[in-house]
Design a protein around this motif. Sequence first.
Motif, PDB file in Angstrom:
ATOM      1  N   LYS A   1      15.000  10.612  32.940  1.00  0.00           N
ATOM      2  CA  LYS A   1      16.410  10.399  33.258  1.00  0.00           C
ATOM      3  C   LYS A   1      16.880   9.026  32.754  1.00  0.00           C
ATOM      4  O   LYS A   1      16.068   8.168  32.393  1.00  0.00           O
ATOM      5  N   ASP A   2      18.176   8.830  32.790  1.00  0.00           N
ATOM      6  CA  ASP A   2      18.768   7.543  32.409  1.00  0.00           C
ATOM      7  C   ASP A   2      18.917   6.596  33.599  1.00  0.00           C
ATOM      8  O   ASP A   2      19.426   5.493  33.455  1.00  0.00           O
ATOM      9  N   ASP A   3      18.482   7.023  34.779  1.00  0.00           N
ATOM     10  CA  ASP A   3      18.625   6.217  35.989  1.00  0.00           C
ATOM     11  C   ASP A   3      17.704   4.998  35.959  1.00  0.00           C
ATOM     12  O   ASP A   3      16.587   5.061  35.456  1.00  0.00           O
ATOM     13  N   ALA A   4      18.192   3.913  36.545  1.00  0.00           N
ATOM     14  CA  ALA A   4      17.386   2.709  36.746  1.00  0.00           C
ATOM     15  C   ALA A   4      17.506   2.306  38.200  1.00  0.00           C
ATOM     16  O   ALA A   4      18.583   2.350  38.790  1.00  0.00           O
ATOM     17  N   THR A   5      16.381   1.932  38.805  1.00  0.00           N
ATOM     18  CA  THR A   5      16.396   1.465  40.189  1.00  0.00           C
ATOM     19  C   THR A   5      15.553   0.212  40.304  1.00  0.00           C
ATOM     20  O   THR A   5      14.664  -0.053  39.495  1.00  0.00           O
TER      21      THR A   5
ATOM     22  N   VAL B   1      19.970  -4.603  28.795  1.00  0.00           N
ATOM     23  CA  VAL B   1      18.838  -3.758  29.174  1.00  0.00           C
ATOM     24  C   VAL B   1      18.484  -2.784  28.047  1.00  0.00           C
ATOM     25  O   VAL B   1      17.337  -2.755  27.578  1.00  0.00           O
ATOM     26  N   ILE B   2      19.449  -1.999  27.611  1.00  0.00           N
ATOM     27  CA  ILE B   2      19.168  -1.003  26.582  1.00  0.00           C
ATOM     28  C   ILE B   2      18.778  -1.663  25.270  1.00  0.00           C
ATOM     29  O   ILE B   2      17.906  -1.178  24.544  1.00  0.00           O
ATOM     30  N   GLU B   3      19.405  -2.790  24.951  1.00  0.00           N
ATOM     31  CA  GLU B   3      19.047  -3.507  23.720  1.00  0.00           C
ATOM     32  C   GLU B   3      17.577  -3.919  23.738  1.00  0.00           C
ATOM     33  O   GLU B   3      16.881  -3.844  22.715  1.00  0.00           O
ATOM     34  N   ALA B   4      17.087  -4.341  24.901  1.00  0.00           N
ATOM     35  CA  ALA B   4      15.677  -4.722  25.020  1.00  0.00           C
ATOM     36  C   ALA B   4      14.770  -3.511  24.835  1.00  0.00           C
ATOM     37  O   ALA B   4      13.763  -3.571  24.116  1.00  0.00           O
ATOM     38  N   TYR B   5      15.125  -2.380  25.463  1.00  0.00           N
ATOM     39  CA  TYR B   5      14.325  -1.175  25.330  1.00  0.00           C
ATOM     40  C   TYR B   5      14.338  -0.672  23.881  1.00  0.00           C
ATOM     41  O   TYR B   5      13.318  -0.204  23.362  1.00  0.00           O
ATOM     42  N   GLU B   6      15.485  -0.775  23.255  1.00  0.00           N
ATOM     43  CA  GLU B   6      15.582  -0.367  21.853  1.00  0.00           C
ATOM     44  C   GLU B   6      14.695  -1.240  20.966  1.00  0.00           C
ATOM     45  O   GLU B   6      14.073  -0.742  20.016  1.00  0.00           O
ATOM     46  N   GLU B   7      14.609  -2.516  21.270  1.00  0.00           N
ATOM     47  CA  GLU B   7      13.771  -3.423  20.488  1.00  0.00           C
ATOM     48  C   GLU B   7      12.296  -3.068  20.648  1.00  0.00           C
ATOM     49  O   GLU B   7      11.538  -3.057  19.666  1.00  0.00           O
ATOM     50  N   ILE B   8      11.881  -2.757  21.882  1.00  0.00           N
ATOM     51  CA  ILE B   8      10.502  -2.336  22.112  1.00  0.00           C
ATOM     52  C   ILE B   8      10.215  -1.045  21.345  1.00  0.00           C
ATOM     53  O   ILE B   8       9.179  -0.910  20.667  1.00  0.00           O
ATOM     54  N   HIS B   9      11.122  -0.099  21.415  1.00  0.00           N
ATOM     55  CA  HIS B   9      10.952   1.176  20.702  1.00  0.00           C
ATOM     56  C   HIS B   9      10.853   0.948  19.197  1.00  0.00           C
ATOM     57  O   HIS B   9       9.992   1.532  18.524  1.00  0.00           O
ATOM     58  N   ARG B  10      11.714   0.093  18.672  1.00  0.00           N
ATOM     59  CA  ARG B  10      11.718  -0.172  17.237  1.00  0.00           C
ATOM     60  C   ARG B  10      10.387  -0.771  16.785  1.00  0.00           C
ATOM     61  O   ARG B  10       9.821  -0.352  15.763  1.00  0.00           O
TER      62      ARG B  10
ATOM     63  N   ALA C   1      21.510   2.041  38.891  1.00  0.00           N
ATOM     64  CA  ALA C   1      22.453   2.082  37.772  1.00  0.00           C
ATOM     65  C   ALA C   1      21.979   3.159  36.806  1.00  0.00           C
ATOM     66  O   ALA C   1      20.883   3.716  36.954  1.00  0.00           O
ATOM     67  N   GLN C   2      22.818   3.457  35.832  1.00  0.00           N
ATOM     68  CA  GLN C   2      22.440   4.349  34.744  1.00  0.00           C
ATOM     69  C   GLN C   2      22.705   3.651  33.420  1.00  0.00           C
ATOM     70  O   GLN C   2      23.702   2.936  33.282  1.00  0.00           O
ATOM     71  N   PHE C   3      21.789   3.867  32.473  1.00  0.00           N
ATOM     72  CA  PHE C   3      21.932   3.286  31.142  1.00  0.00           C
ATOM     73  C   PHE C   3      21.744   4.410  30.124  1.00  0.00           C
ATOM     74  O   PHE C   3      20.674   5.009  30.050  1.00  0.00           O
TER      75      PHE C   3
END
Length: 236
Positions: free
Chosen positions: A28-32, A221-230, A40-42
């Motif tokens: 899911k897109d949920d964050a807790t 938050v999403i930018e950080a996750y995207e960087e890890i994925h990249r 929140a959701q991202f």
Amino acid sequence: MKQELLYEGKAKQIYSTANPDEVIIYYKDDATAGNGAKKAQFEDKGRLNSEISRMIYIDLMKNDIKTHLIKSVNEREQLCHKVDIILLEAIVRNIAAGSLVKRIGLEEGKKLNPPILEFCYKEDSFNDPLINDDHAVALGLATHEELDFIRGEMRKINDYLKALWLEVGIDLVDFKIEFGRMKDGTIVLADEISPDTCRLWDSKTGEKLDKDRFRQDMGGVIEAYEEIHRRLKDRT
């Protein structure tokens, strides 16, 4: 194909399949944070975590770590062996941060050699308390022999992950993982390994590239996750 919803957690849903020994896990897109107190959701978080975890699990399996993963169904869903989750969070700490700093006063950033291994009881009503082996056995969560095996897997996984993250310019501060029992009693790595479950700091800048950005209201938050994925994708 997924069928009945069996369980819904903070970040994932688990569905039955036509095979009673297999499930589909949907991210899911949920964050807790704070045991669900902060939510929140991202957009795209679930896809990123699913793909990050899949890449890591595939590499771990190549290095003789048994996991619940069978294959990806799509970018957000994974086909996995059905396991009975052992209600322990297995935590490995390489650098002092988070609750460890608050509990015993170690300075954030202090390198820990050897790493600290901890177990927490996965029970929201008790706020996931830190427990020792005797507590785990008394609660019927695992035997001493199983705990010894899990601790050995934690060390092997840590050795591999530290090298993996360092290869892509990341310091592995700490992480939590979960294990489950398969139908025959075999204990395997389950759940996920992602920026939700790891503290990941850029090796050069010290920038936090994980869920702490949400916990500490840092933004990006999403930018950080995207960087890890990249970085992981570029490695493969």
